[in-house]
Write a protein that holds these residues in place. Structure first.
Motif, PDB file in Angstrom:
ATOM      1  N   GLU A  13       1.067  -1.321  -0.028  1.00  4.51           N
ATOM      2  CA  GLU A  13       0.072  -0.441   0.111  1.00  4.51           C
ATOM      3  C   GLU A  13       0.731   1.154  -0.292  1.00  4.51           C
TER       4      GLU A  13
ATOM      5  N   ARG B   5       2.373   1.678  -3.010  1.00  8.54           N
ATOM      6  CA  ARG B   5       1.236   1.921  -4.183  1.00  8.54           C
ATOM      7  C   ARG B   5       0.720   3.799  -4.123  1.00  8.54           C
ATOM      8  N   ARG B   6       0.644   4.111  -3.001  1.00 11.56           N
ATOM      9  CA  ARG B   6       0.285   5.824  -2.079  1.00 11.56           C
ATOM     10  C   ARG B   6       1.807   6.764  -2.909  1.00 11.56           C
ATOM     11  N   ARG B   7       3.049   6.220  -2.848  1.00 17.52           N
ATOM     12  CA  ARG B   7       3.859   6.976  -3.633  1.00 17.52           C
ATOM     13  C   ARG B   7       3.711   7.106  -5.050  1.00 17.52           C
ATOM     14  N   ARG B   8       3.964   5.884  -5.618  1.00 14.19           N
ATOM     15  CA  ARG B   8       3.620   5.896  -7.047  1.00 14.19           C
ATOM     16  C   ARG B   8       2.610   6.596  -7.590  1.00 14.19           C
ATOM     17  N   ARG B   9       1.273   6.489  -6.996  1.00 15.48           N
ATOM     18  CA  ARG B   9       0.555   8.209  -6.897  1.00 15.48           C
ATOM     19  C   ARG B   9       0.643   9.292  -7.080  1.00 15.48           C
ATOM     20  N   TYR B  10       1.415   8.826  -5.976  1.00 15.77           N
ATOM     21  CA  TYR B  10       1.570  10.314  -5.437  1.00 15.77           C
ATOM     22  C   TYR B  10       2.948  11.277  -6.759  1.00 15.77           C
TER      23      TYR B  10
ATOM     24  N   LYS C 153       2.789  10.251  -9.278  1.00 19.51           N
ATOM     25  CA  LYS C 153       2.075  10.619 -10.754  1.00 19.51           C
ATOM     26  C   LYS C 153       1.276  11.287 -10.923  1.00 19.51           C
ATOM     27  N   ASP C 154       1.046  11.909  -9.133  1.00 16.76           N
ATOM     28  CA  ASP C 154       0.147  13.624  -9.162  1.00 16.76           C
ATOM     29  C   ASP C 154       0.630  14.265  -9.730  1.00 16.76           C
TER      30      ASP C 154
ATOM     31  N   LEU D 176       0.861  -2.742 -10.017  1.00 13.95           N
ATOM     32  CA  LEU D 176       0.717  -1.748  -9.744  1.00 13.95           C
ATOM     33  C   LEU D 176       0.739  -0.680 -10.580  1.00 13.95           C
TER      34      LEU D 176
ATOM     35  N   GLU E 141      -3.106  -0.667 -12.711  1.00 13.11           N
ATOM     36  CA  GLU E 141      -3.960   0.509 -11.499  1.00 13.11           C
ATOM     37  C   GLU E 141      -4.023   1.729 -11.832  1.00 13.11           C
ATOM     38  N   ASP E 142      -2.355   2.627 -11.754  1.00 12.91           N
ATOM     39  CA  ASP E 142      -1.769   3.769 -11.943  1.00 12.91           C
ATOM     40  C   ASP E 142      -1.428   4.658 -13.739  1.00 12.91           C
TER      41      ASP E 142
END
Length: 480
Positions: A236, A239-244, A246-247, A301, A304-305
């Motif tokens: 998790e 997952r959060r750091r990859r999304r961060y 990308k953002d 992952l 997902e992202d």
């Protein structure tokens, strides 16, 4: 017979790297000129974001051309020059020492004959600084002094250079726990043209054999605001750091391990081995098995992202133990090893390879795998793209061999587009221009063989420079 004057002038010949004469030369010229001035797209590189955030002025020509560039320091070290004499790992390197290092480059300039480093350096001197005199032992001092004066002016700061180089997109390489504030600062400047994207580089967090791996897991968890000491928490956190990332503009995750093994473990095994690794009790064999599973998780992952997954395995990192102990990593002491893709990637490609929204880019320093492994994989799997020649093989001859090896089996549409993979900012336009010339030469050979039309050739060259890298690294989607 080519004379000495002609040789000196050929360094900046408008036809450098193009065919020698006749129809191939005329066709290649037209193809090259059609893309010569297009903006630079650089989806993978190592320019520190701090350079742009601080609008760095290089202290001297050695700080610009030698110390940060392990391509250059490696060759000089091979001539018996100590890395310390080149400023590597030296926090108190004086101006006189810097000048001596540049003179050392001039003294050993003959060692660079035939290398891409010589091509990039001479091209940079002429096109960036307007210095067209021949570089060598007799002129190194005078050229150093000319460069030193120019580097003190506003026109040669990192931001000014990037703007002048017509850079459109550039990616750094970043730790997953980075707050990325400097990227935000740089990209908020309306006067700075390139978008500077972070790249997610999780290698050390996926290596349970490291003695400091439990501490790295904790740091990852803190950055993601979650307890990462269990496999579920760790996943998790990733997952959060990859999304961060990308953002904040990231388009890719970047991976370099000794191999590409990605066999998944059973649920029970992965929980057991993760606990053993976090407690510092895991053995080497089990650590490698856990790393393969965690690497596979990065591909999972990505479903997902949407981050592009780039890999460049099989480098014997920090091969020289003395250099690593004295100067640390990334100082030129890395050596390519044999690479294997087909069997290693079977679990990953069987699971995700047919997803056209998943982009997987395989780079290599082992040219033997291009036609045997990478081109057939790319030709079949919608997700698979072949990375451009990289690091030890990003030279004109290697780029030409790359086209000859992979295009017949995979076509132009499965290539990555050029990446410069550099910390040497002034070599970026030189590297991209070199690639445009070699691309034009290869496509010209197809035109002259009547295998494609000139109209098709112009379209292919344009796509390779301006369209393909944006498609492969999903920049076209980010712009919409």
């Amino acid at each position: 017979m080519v004379g000495q004057t002609d040789i000196a002038e050929s360094v900046l010949s408008p036809d450098r790297l193009l065919p020698a004469e006749g129809l191939p030369l005329r066709v290649a010229r037209e193809l090259y000129e059609s893309v010569e001035d297009l903006p630079i797209v650089s989806p993978h590189g190592h320019i520190p974001v701090e350079w742009f955030a601080q609008d760095k002025h290089f202290a001297n020509p050695t700080d610009l051309f030698i110390t940060p560039d392990h391509y250059v320091t490696r060759i000089l070290h091979g001539q018996g020059v100590a890395l310390s004499e080149l400023g590597v790992g030296q926090s108190d390197f004086t101006d006189q020492q810097a000048r001596n290092a540049f003179l050392m480059l001039g003294k050993h300039w003959s060692a660079f004959a035939g290398t891409p480093m010589r091509y990039w350096f001479e091209d940079s001197l002429a096109r960036v600084f307007g210095i067209k005199k021949k570089f060598g032992p007799e002129t190194a001092g005078a050229i150093y002094d000319e460069l030193d004066e120019m580097l003190k002016t506003p026109e040669f700061s990192t931001r000014a250079l990037a703007n002048r180089f017509n850079m459109d997109f550039v990616s750094t390489t970043d730790d997953p726990v980075s707050d990325l504030k400097l990227h935000d600062k740089v990209n908020a400047d309306p006067g700075f043209k390139p978008f500077v994207a972070p790249a997610f580089r999780p290698d050390k967090y996926l290596e349970p054999s490291r003695a400091d791996w439990p501490q790295l897991v904790d740091a990852l968890g803190r950055s993601a605001d979650i307890d990462a000491s269990t496999y579920e928490g760790f996943t998790e956190a990733m997952r959060r750091r990859r999304r961060y990332f990308k953002d904040h503009g990231a388009v890719l995750s970047d991976h370099s391990h000794a191999d590409l093994n990605c066999e998944r473990l059973s649920d029970g095994e992965v929980h057991l081995l993760f606990g053993e690794a976090y407690a510092g009790r895991i053995g080497a064999k089990d650590a490698a098995r856990l790393r393969a599973h965690l690497f596979n998780d990065q591909a999972r992952l990505a479903q997902e992202d949407g981050l592009v997954m780039t890999v460049h395995p099989a480098i014997a990192r920090n091969y020289d133990a003395t250099a690593f102990a004295n100067y640390g990593a990334d100082v030129g002491g890395d050596i390519p090893a044999r690479a294997e893709y087909v069997e290693a990637l079977r679990p990953l490609l069987n699971a995700y390879g047919n997803n056209p929204d998943f982009h997987f880019v395989a780079f290599t320093d082992d040219e033997t795998v291009y036609s045997r492994e990478l081109a057939p994989l790319a030709g079949f799997y919608p997700s698979f793209f072949i990375g451009a020649p990289w690091w030890f093989i990003d030279a004109p001859d290697s780029i030409s061999r790359y086209f000859h090896d992979v295009v017949p089996y995979a076509g132009f549409t499965k290539l990555s587009g050029f990446i410069d993979d550099t910390r040497a900012i002034c070599s970026i336009p030189s590297r991209h221009d070199m690639n445009r010339r070699v691309t034009a030469s290869f496509v010209a050979s197809l035109v002259c063989d009547r295998r494609i039309s000139m109209e098709e050739g112009l379209e292919i060259v344009h796509n390779q420079i301006a369209v393909q890298p944006k498609h492969v690294f999903k920049l076209d989607a980010a712009e919409q």
